[in-house]
Scaffold this motif. Structure first.
Motif, PDB file in Angstrom:
ATOM      1  N   SER A   9      13.743  31.145 -35.067  1.00 43.73           N
ATOM      2  CA  SER A   9      13.477  29.871 -35.719  1.00 43.73           C
ATOM      3  C   SER A   9      13.416  28.710 -34.734  1.00 43.73           C
ATOM      4  CB  SER A   9      14.554  29.579 -36.772  1.00 43.73           C
ATOM      5  OG  SER A   9      15.781  29.285 -36.142  1.00 43.73           O
ATOM      6  N   ARG A  10      13.770  28.943 -33.499  1.00 47.11           N
ATOM      7  CA  ARG A  10      13.735  27.880 -32.504  1.00 47.11           C
ATOM      8  C   ARG A  10      12.328  27.729 -31.940  1.00 47.11           C
ATOM      9  NH1 ARG A  10      17.800  30.131 -28.691  1.00 47.11           N
ATOM     10  NH2 ARG A  10      15.797  30.284 -27.835  1.00 47.11           N
ATOM     11  N   THR A  11      11.983  26.501 -31.589  1.00 46.83           N
ATOM     12  CA  THR A  11      10.651  26.254 -31.047  1.00 46.83           C
ATOM     13  C   THR A  11      10.615  26.370 -29.539  1.00 46.83           C
ATOM     14  OG1 THR A  11      11.062  23.883 -30.975  1.00 46.83           O
ATOM     15  CG2 THR A  11       9.987  24.759 -32.956  1.00 46.83           C
ATOM     16  N   LEU A  12      11.764  26.254 -28.871  1.00 49.29           N
ATOM     17  CA  LEU A  12      11.812  26.370 -27.419  1.00 49.29           C
ATOM     18  C   LEU A  12      12.680  27.557 -27.041  1.00 49.29           C
ATOM     19  CD1 LEU A  12      12.341  22.634 -26.483  1.00 49.29           C
ATOM     20  CD2 LEU A  12      10.227  23.920 -26.346  1.00 49.29           C
ATOM     21  N   ASN A  13      12.203  28.368 -26.124  1.00 48.65           N
ATOM     22  CA  ASN A  13      12.991  29.500 -25.665  1.00 48.65           C
ATOM     23  C   ASN A  13      13.632  29.187 -24.331  1.00 48.65           C
ATOM     24  OD1 ASN A  13      12.550  31.270 -27.783  1.00 48.65           O
ATOM     25  ND2 ASN A  13      10.562  31.876 -26.966  1.00 48.65           N
ATOM     26  N   GLU A 159      20.686  25.081 -24.489  1.00 50.60           N
ATOM     27  CA  GLU A 159      19.695  25.089 -25.570  1.00 50.60           C
ATOM     28  C   GLU A 159      20.229  24.389 -26.810  1.00 50.60           C
ATOM     29  OE1 GLU A 159      17.412  29.286 -24.725  1.00 50.60           O
ATOM     30  OE2 GLU A 159      19.404  29.342 -25.599  1.00 50.60           O
ATOM     31  N   PHE A 160      21.486  24.622 -27.111  1.00 44.66           N
ATOM     32  CA  PHE A 160      22.113  24.009 -28.280  1.00 44.66           C
ATOM     33  C   PHE A 160      22.126  22.488 -28.149  1.00 44.66           C
ATOM     34  CE2 PHE A 160      25.955  22.394 -30.400  1.00 44.66           C
ATOM     35  CZ  PHE A 160      25.661  22.742 -31.709  1.00 44.66           C
ATOM     36  N   LEU A 161      22.572  21.997 -27.000  1.00 43.76           N
ATOM     37  CA  LEU A 161      22.621  20.548 -26.788  1.00 43.76           C
ATOM     38  C   LEU A 161      21.224  19.936 -26.820  1.00 43.76           C
ATOM     39  CD1 LEU A 161      25.298  20.409 -23.949  1.00 43.76           C
ATOM     40  CD2 LEU A 161      25.619  19.817 -26.370  1.00 43.76           C
ATOM     41  N   ALA A 162      20.302  20.518 -26.068  1.00 33.01           N
ATOM     42  CA  ALA A 162      18.934  19.998 -26.017  1.00 33.01           C
ATOM     43  C   ALA A 162      18.275  20.057 -27.390  1.00 33.01           C
ATOM     44  CB  ALA A 162      18.104  20.766 -24.994  1.00 33.01           C
ATOM     45  N   GLY A 163      18.477  21.139 -28.095  1.00 30.86           N
ATOM     46  CA  GLY A 163      17.885  21.284 -29.426  1.00 30.86           C
ATOM     47  C   GLY A 163      18.393  20.251 -30.419  1.00 30.86           C
ATOM     48  N   ASN A 164      19.678  19.924 -30.336  1.00 35.88           N
ATOM     49  CA  ASN A 164      20.215  18.877 -31.207  1.00 35.88           C
ATOM     50  C   ASN A 164      19.684  17.508 -30.819  1.00 35.88           C
ATOM     51  OD1 ASN A 164      22.384  19.606 -33.358  1.00 35.88           O
ATOM     52  ND2 ASN A 164      22.679  21.052 -31.680  1.00 35.88           N
ATOM     53  N   LEU A 165      19.497  17.295 -29.526  1.00 40.11           N
ATOM     54  CA  LEU A 165      18.987  16.006 -29.067  1.00 40.11           C
ATOM     55  C   LEU A 165      17.514  15.800 -29.387  1.00 40.11           C
ATOM     56  CD1 LEU A 165      20.817  15.813 -25.632  1.00 40.11           C
ATOM     57  CD2 LEU A 165      21.317  14.487 -27.687  1.00 40.11           C
ATOM     58  N   ASP A 166      16.708  16.875 -29.272  1.00 42.13           N
ATOM     59  CA  ASP A 166      15.271  16.700 -29.524  1.00 42.13           C
ATOM     60  C   ASP A 166      14.860  17.055 -30.957  1.00 42.13           C
ATOM     61  OD1 ASP A 166      14.957  19.498 -29.694  1.00 42.13           O
ATOM     62  OD2 ASP A 166      13.917  19.673 -27.775  1.00 42.13           O
ATOM     63  N   GLY A 167      15.831  17.466 -31.769  1.00 40.63           N
ATOM     64  CA  GLY A 167      15.559  17.730 -33.181  1.00 40.63           C
ATOM     65  C   GLY A 167      15.055  19.121 -33.500  1.00 40.63           C
ATOM     66  N   THR A 168      14.989  20.022 -32.518  1.00 43.33           N
ATOM     67  CA  THR A 168      14.537  21.387 -32.810  1.00 43.33           C
ATOM     68  C   THR A 168      15.656  22.262 -33.367  1.00 43.33           C
ATOM     69  OG1 THR A 168      14.900  22.103 -30.522  1.00 43.33           O
ATOM     70  CG2 THR A 168      12.677  21.318 -31.096  1.00 43.33           C
ATOM     71  N   ILE A 169      16.889  21.789 -33.273  1.00 38.82           N
ATOM     72  CA  ILE A 169      18.035  22.468 -33.879  1.00 38.82           C
ATOM     73  C   ILE A 169      18.715  21.461 -34.790  1.00 38.82           C
ATOM     74  CG2 ILE A 169      20.347  23.420 -33.469  1.00 38.82           C
ATOM     75  CD1 ILE A 169      19.334  24.675 -30.920  1.00 38.82           C
ATOM     76  N   ALA A 170      19.029  21.903 -35.994  1.00 38.54           N
ATOM     77  CA  ALA A 170      19.742  21.048 -36.938  1.00 38.54           C
ATOM     78  C   ALA A 170      21.096  21.667 -37.244  1.00 38.54           C
ATOM     79  CB  ALA A 170      18.930  20.875 -38.215  1.00 38.54           C
TER      80      ALA A 170
END
Length: 188
Positions: A9-13, A159-170
């Motif tokens: 479900s993530r957009t960035l690997n 990935e968790f931190l970056a995803g929360n910052l860029d909105g790809t992880i909620a």
């Protein structure tokens, strides 16, 4: 309750630290950013993930958006020190289990696949590693403050931190408004 966010479900690997530094500029002079990793890993009884070591060496001690603090093994402050704060958090979970019968859906470190706290929020949420075998395979689990709910993310800390910052992880425990459009790392 456990919610698992699958990797697909993530957009960035496998976001790298270089991506994180683009969206969250590191301090020019990080505080408490170096020390003996072998000493820390020996005390912990496990090798730590490379992305975590890179994060600490780049950012040191501080808070992201005045909300989330990654625990730093080199911090002289007990509340921010990985070894001290993670033990406090694990002890609290054990008391909830042993004395109050609260069921935790995960084992606790040092048990195999056990939770090991790595970050805390100003709201009292705890971000854990789920120690899945080798450090490169550890995933992230968030326990919302004062809640039996856990949310697992199939990614590493960076990935968790970056995803929360860029909105790809909620992350359900984190208010979306906290990170804003230009998050800042505040040196502790």
């Amino acid at each position: 309750t456990v919610t698992i966010i699958p990797e697909s479900s993530r957009t960035l690997n496998r976001m790298t630290l270089s991506y994180l530094t683009k969206i969250l500029p590191p301090p020019i002079e990080p505080v408490e950013s170096c020390g003996s990793w072998s000493h820390i890993e020996e005390a912990l009884g496990a090798l730590l993930p490379a992305d975590f070591k890179e994060f600490i060496e780049t950012y040191g001690s501080g808070t992201i958006a005045q909300f989330i603090s990654v625990l730093n093994p080199f911090s002289g402050r007990p509340g921010l020190n990985l070894l001290e704060q993670s033990q406090r958090q694990l002890d609290a979970l054990r008391v909830l289990q042993d004395e109050f019968g609260e069921q935790n859906p995960f084992a606790l470190y040092p048990a195999p696949r056990g939770l090991l706290p790595v970050a805390i929020t100003d709201n009292g949420d705890v971000v854990h590693w789920r120690t899945n075998g080798e450090a490169v395979d550890w995933t992230m689990v968030v326990n919302e403050s004062r809640s039996p709910d856990y949310q697992e993310f199939q990614c590493n800390l960076t990935e968790f931190l970056a995803g929360n910052l860029d909105g790809t992880i909620a992350c359900d425990a984190f208010p979306r408004s906290v990170f804003g459009s230009s998050p800042i790392f505040h040196v502790a």
